[in-house]
Design a protein around this motif. Sequence first.
Motif, PDB file in Angstrom:
ATOM      1  N   ARG A  41     -24.478 -22.011  15.044  1.00 58.25           N
ATOM      2  CA  ARG A  41     -25.731 -22.745  14.780  1.00 58.25           C
ATOM      3  C   ARG A  41     -26.276 -22.417  13.398  1.00 58.25           C
ATOM      4  O   ARG A  41     -26.821 -23.285  12.714  1.00 58.25           O
ATOM      5  CB  ARG A  41     -26.767 -22.412  15.851  1.00 58.25           C
ATOM      6  N   GLU A  44     -24.359 -24.454  11.062  1.00 60.75           N
ATOM      7  CA  GLU A  44     -24.788 -25.852  11.132  1.00 60.75           C
ATOM      8  C   GLU A  44     -26.067 -26.069  10.312  1.00 60.75           C
ATOM      9  O   GLU A  44     -26.170 -27.019   9.539  1.00 60.75           O
ATOM     10  CB  GLU A  44     -25.028 -26.245  12.599  1.00 60.75           C
ATOM     11  N   ARG A  48     -26.228 -28.434   7.003  1.00 56.72           N
ATOM     12  CA  ARG A  48     -27.178 -29.557   6.924  1.00 56.72           C
ATOM     13  C   ARG A  48     -28.023 -29.451   5.665  1.00 56.72           C
ATOM     14  O   ARG A  48     -28.279 -30.444   4.989  1.00 56.72           O
ATOM     15  CB  ARG A  48     -28.099 -29.570   8.139  1.00 56.72           C
ATOM     16  N   MET A  83     -16.011 -27.225   9.996  1.00 53.39           N
ATOM     17  CA  MET A  83     -17.393 -27.690  10.177  1.00 53.39           C
ATOM     18  C   MET A  83     -18.017 -28.090   8.843  1.00 53.39           C
ATOM     19  O   MET A  83     -18.918 -28.921   8.801  1.00 53.39           O
ATOM     20  CB  MET A  83     -18.246 -26.588  10.826  1.00 53.39           C
ATOM     21  N   ASP A 189     -27.777 -27.766  17.307  1.00 51.36           N
ATOM     22  CA  ASP A 189     -26.462 -27.690  17.948  1.00 51.36           C
ATOM     23  C   ASP A 189     -25.371 -27.833  16.891  1.00 51.36           C
ATOM     24  O   ASP A 189     -25.466 -28.703  16.027  1.00 51.36           O
ATOM     25  CB  ASP A 189     -26.288 -28.844  18.952  1.00 51.36           C
ATOM     26  N   PRO A 190     -24.339 -26.996  16.969  1.00 53.90           N
ATOM     27  CA  PRO A 190     -23.256 -27.127  15.980  1.00 53.90           C
ATOM     28  C   PRO A 190     -22.476 -28.415  16.193  1.00 53.90           C
ATOM     29  O   PRO A 190     -22.308 -28.862  17.322  1.00 53.90           O
ATOM     30  CB  PRO A 190     -22.395 -25.896  16.244  1.00 53.90           C
ATOM     31  N   ARG A 191     -22.028 -28.985  15.103  1.00 51.37           N
ATOM     32  CA  ARG A 191     -21.231 -30.220  15.178  1.00 51.37           C
ATOM     33  C   ARG A 191     -19.817 -29.892  15.669  1.00 51.37           C
ATOM     34  O   ARG A 191     -19.346 -28.768  15.511  1.00 51.37           O
ATOM     35  CB  ARG A 191     -21.152 -30.863  13.791  1.00 51.37           C
ATOM     36  N   PHE A 192     -19.163 -30.903  16.243  1.00 50.73           N
ATOM     37  CA  PHE A 192     -17.734 -30.764  16.528  1.00 50.73           C
ATOM     38  C   PHE A 192     -17.006 -31.189  15.269  1.00 50.73           C
ATOM     39  O   PHE A 192     -17.261 -32.278  14.762  1.00 50.73           O
ATOM     40  CB  PHE A 192     -17.324 -31.653  17.707  1.00 50.73           C
ATOM     41  N   ALA A 194     -14.814 -32.985  12.806  1.00 48.98           N
ATOM     42  CA  ALA A 194     -14.057 -34.234  12.884  1.00 48.98           C
ATOM     43  C   ALA A 194     -12.621 -33.952  12.434  1.00 48.98           C
ATOM     44  O   ALA A 194     -12.361 -32.950  11.774  1.00 48.98           O
ATOM     45  CB  ALA A 194     -14.702 -35.286  11.985  1.00 48.98           C
TER      46      ALA A 194
END
Lengths: 270, 328
Positions: A41, A44, A48, A83, A189-192, A194
Motif C-alpha cells: 500500500r 501504491e 500514485r 506495480m 489498495d495496491p493495484r494488480f 498489468a
Amino acid sequence: MKIVVLVKPVPDTYGDRVLSLETGLADRAASETVLDEITERALEAVIRHAEESAKSGAGEVEVVAMTMAPADSQSTLRKALAMGAASAVHIADERLAGADLVRTAEVLAAALRRAGADLIVAGNGSTDGSGGVMPSMLAELLELPAATRLETIEITADAVRGTRETDGGTMTVTAALPAVVSVTERMPDPRFPALKGIMGAKKKPLEVVALDDLSAELEGLGVALDETASARSIMVAATQRPAREAGEIITDDGTAGERIAAFLADRRLA
Amino acid sequence: MTSNEPILTLLLAAPAAADAAPALADGAAEALGAAAQLGTPVAVVVGAADALPQLAEAAASLGAARVLTAAVDPAQLGAPVADALAAAVAQEAPAAVLVPHSIEGSDAAGRLAARLRAPLAVDAVAVERDEEGIVAQHSVYGGGYEVTSAATYGPLIVTLRLGAIDHRAEAATPEVSALEVAASGRPTASVEGFESVVQASERPDLRSAKKIVSGGRGLGSKEQFALVEELADALGAAIGASRAAVDAGYVDQSLQVGQTGTSVSPDLYVAIGISGAIQHRAGMQTAKTIIAIDKDANAPIFEIADLGVVGDLFTIVPQLVQALKARK
C-alpha cells in the motif's frame, strides 16, 4: 525527487507460518513469501503520487523499492517493479541472516544514504513482526525527522504532511524533506500489476547489494562491516505455543444468552 | 530474584490538546509494575515544562522510587525524547529500559536503541530476570510461538505490549529531580494540530482493556452495531471490531483488532458476528477467555473459543445483556 519505499517480503499469512525451534528464525521454506500488505500500500500511494506529479508537470518523481532480505525473495521486488517502481535495490548477504533490529537499521541506513533519497517511506508494521520501530530507528541513524504512522500523506517539493492516529487522538504533522515516514494500511489498495507492467519489470534495473558494497556508508555511520560475531541481542528460547483448543460449542436453544451470563459469572468475568 | 539496580521506565505525557489536564500516556502503571519486579523503578517523565510537576506526582503514585523529569516541546516529535532518555541512561546506567509499546513509546524506544546501538526487544508480553540478566518474552506470529530474547551487552531496551503486564508497583513518595539534557538539535517533525478521540462514554481504551467486546460483519449495519456497545457497557468492556466491520463502515478504523490493527490480550474477548479470519485471530488469540457468537457453525473463530454459541446474535446478545443486568 527520489522516493525510496522500503518493502518487506514476509511469510504469507494465509498459510501456517513456522518458526524454526532450533535457530529461532523464520523457516522461510515452510510458507510462501509475499510482499507485506502495508508495504504494498505504501508503494501504491507513492506510485500514485509519482503519476500525478508527472501528469501535472510538478516534476519527475523517481520511485525506488528497497528491501533487505534473503537472496531467494527477489520475486517480491519484481512485483514492486511491475506495480510501477522505476528500480529496485535488494540488500542480500548471508552475513545478515538473523540480523537484529539495530543491525537491520544500520544496514538499511547505509543503503539509503548510498541511494540518496529525498523521502523514505515504510509501512508502520508488518505481519511477521509487530515492532513498528524501524522507521524511527532509520530517522535517528540518518539524522532525519520522522512522521510515523501516517493515515494520509501529502508530498510537496520540500515537505511531507499527514495525519496520524496516535495515543488518544489524531495528530496532524509535517516534516521538512529529506524525511522518513511510515504509513498505515489506510493507504490505497495496491493495484494488480498489468501484463505490460509485468513484462516491463523484467527490463527494469534490480541491483543486488552486498555488505561490501556498503562499506563506505557503514564506515560513515561508525558501524562495523560484519557484526555476525558480536550480536547485541540474542534469542535464548523459542517454543511453539500449544494450539488453543476449542472449548464448548453449543447451539442456541433459546437460552444461550443466559448460558453465557452464567459462564461469565462462574469465571468472575461479569 | 530482585536487585536494587535501577530500571528505567519512559513515561510520556499523553498527547493532548493544549487546554487538557496533563496525564501520563497509557502503559505507565504497567511499565513501573514490570520495573519493580526487576529492580528499582526509576521513571523518566517527559512532557511540557508546566505539566511536569503533575506528571511526576502521578509517576510516584504508580510506584516510581525516583522520578527524573525532562521538559520537551510537545509540538516537536522525535529526537528530543530520545535526547532525554539517552541522558537518563548515561546518568543511571540501568540494567534495562522499559517503554510502553504505545505509538509514541515505540518510536522513542526505536530512536534510543539506534542512538545507543543498544539491544532492543519489541512488543514484549513479559520481562523477567534469569541468572544472566534480564530477558524479555514475546508472543510472535499471532501468538503461535513464544520467544525469549536477551541482551548480550548493554542495557536491554524493551517495549511492553499494552495490557500485558498485570503486576503493579506500590505507590512511592515522590523523589523528583530534573535531568540535565544536552539537546542533540536533530531535525524533528512538527505537530500542526491535535484532535482528541471523542470519548462517547466511559468505556476503557481498546489497547489496554481487560475486557473487549468485538463486532464483525454479522452485525449487518452501523445502527445494529449498537448491540456491541450495549454488551460492552454491561460488561464494562472496550469495543473492538473486525476488519470487515471497519471496511463496511460500522465503526472507526481505530477500533480494528487484528494483525494489521491492534493486537490485544485481554482477560475476556467476546467476538460477535466475527467469522475469525486468521488475520483477526492473530490479533486476539492470546486473550485468556474467548467467547464467540456466530450463526455459522463452521466459522473458524469457534476453533479457539472457550465458549462458542451457534445462533442468531440478534436474539442472543439482548438476552445476555438482560441477564447481566439482572445479576447486578
